[in-house]
Design an enzyme around this catalytic site. Structure first.
Site, PDB file in Angstrom:
ATOM      1  CD  GLU A 167      47.322  32.040  38.239  1.00  7.84           C
ATOM      2  OE1 GLU A 167      46.385  32.477  37.545  1.00  7.84           O
ATOM      3  OE2 GLU A 167      47.440  32.296  39.453  1.00  7.84           O
TER       4      GLU A 167
ATOM      5  CG  HIS B 112      43.012  31.140  37.712  1.00  6.93           C
ATOM      6  ND1 HIS B 112      43.790  31.751  38.666  1.00  6.93           N
ATOM      7  CD2 HIS B 112      41.821  30.921  38.320  1.00  6.93           C
ATOM      8  CE1 HIS B 112      43.104  31.879  39.786  1.00  6.93           C
ATOM      9  NE2 HIS B 112      41.899  31.383  39.603  1.00  6.93           N
TER      10      HIS B 112
ATOM     11  CG  ASP C  61      43.238  24.461  43.188  1.00 10.82           C
ATOM     12  OD1 ASP C  61      42.408  24.202  44.077  1.00 10.82           O
ATOM     13  OD2 ASP C  61      43.055  25.342  42.338  1.00 10.82           O
TER      14      ASP C  61
ATOM     15  CG  ASN D 230      44.091  35.081  36.101  1.00 16.15           C
ATOM     16  OD1 ASN D 230      43.266  34.177  36.262  1.00 16.15           O
ATOM     17  ND2 ASN D 230      45.286  35.044  36.652  1.00 16.15           N
TER      18      ASN D 230
HETATM   19  P1  PGA Z   1      36.427  32.365  43.529  1.00 13.68           P
HETATM   20  O1  PGA Z   1      37.707  31.809  42.794  1.00 13.68           O
HETATM   21  O2  PGA Z   1      35.387  31.302  43.432  1.00 13.68           O
HETATM   22  O3  PGA Z   1      36.848  32.603  44.943  1.00 13.68           O
HETATM   23  O4  PGA Z   1      36.029  33.620  42.817  1.00 13.68           O
HETATM   24  C1  PGA Z   1      37.571  31.186  41.570  1.00 13.68           C
HETATM   25  C2  PGA Z   1      38.930  30.885  41.006  1.00 13.68           C
HETATM   26  O5  PGA Z   1      39.860  31.690  41.231  1.00 13.68           O
HETATM   27  O6  PGA Z   1      39.081  29.867  40.330  1.00 13.68           O
END
Ligand code: PGA
Length: 240
Positions: A139, A134, A67, A132
């Protein structure tokens, strides 16, 4: 799903690198699906250290990132383009033309990335997981059938990511381009990493919850080759 619980973040990163090393040494031109965020930084450090020790090379490795934010320049320090160059691409001998990130602002830009992914055949997909549930920026509520698409980031994701933007949610981009779940599900092998108690609910939902679009990571229950590597805090709500 194979679930491996490690003591802490460093042990998780080292275990993840065992799988990565197996992939890149068994196939010199392996295709990697790469992720950004705090979680894979330790894995990338392991990759760089072993490369510097002369044990691995990336000259024929190909990568596709999950992404990228919409609306910030790729040279912005918090773009995922910058993140990947700082944490991995500039530190190993991967060829610039072999690295791919989504880029742009529109669904046509997402479609262009999707066209590249159609021929990508990702061998090993690295994933973090959001609080959450994702994966990538898919999302809760995202259809499992989607390919690369423009995403409106949820409040919870903006809140989680504002630590990279002077703790000001107003500075966090509101949209991103993200590979879809359908793209992720095409990878031959998926490695999901999670660390910290704030990921415990998402990890439980991914592994023990029902398969539902409300928890995007739960789609991985239907993938034949998923390894989840978590630390004890992230595993703390698992029943087994
Ligand atoms: P993070 O993010 O590794 O910064 O916790 C993971 C994500 O949101 O996919």
């Amino acid at each position: 799903m194979k679930v491996i619980v490690c003591k802490d973040y460093d042990a998780m990163s080292k275990k993840a690198y065992e799988y990565m090393k197996e992939c890149i040494t068994s196939k010199k031109n392996a295709v990697l699906g790469l992720a950004t965020g705090s979680t894979p930084v330790g894995l990338y450090k392991e990759m760089v250290a072993d490369y510097k020790a002369g044990n691995t090379d990336y000259k024929d490795i190909v990568s596709y990132n999950l992404d990228e934010y919409v609306g910030i320049d790729r040279n912005h320090p918090e773009s995922y383009y910058s993140f990947m160059h700082k944490n991995l691409f500039d530190l190993v001998d991967i060829k610039d033309e072999n690295t791919h990130l989504p880029c742009g602002t529109t669904q046509a830009d997402a479609d262009a990335y999707e066209a590249q992914l159609q021929n990508a055949n990702i061998d090993l997909q690295i994933l973090g997981i959001g609080r959450n549930g994702h994966i990538g920026f898919n999302e809760p509520g995202t259809s499992f059938d989607m390919g690369t698409h423009v995403v409106d980031l949820t409040e919870s994701t903006i809140e989680a990511n504002c630590r990279f933007f002077d703790n000001d949610p107003n500075l966090v981009p509101k949209q991103a381009l993200s590979m879809g779940i359908a793209d992720i599900m095409k990878s031959k092998e998926v490695l999901v990493l999670a660390s910290g108690v704030e990921k415990a609910d998402a990890v439980k939902g991914m592994i023990e919850g029902s398969v539902t679009e409300e928890c995007p990571a739960s789609a991985l229950q239907n993938h034949p080759n998923v390894i989840v590597i978590v630390d004890e805090a992230a595993a703390s709500k698992l029943s087994k």
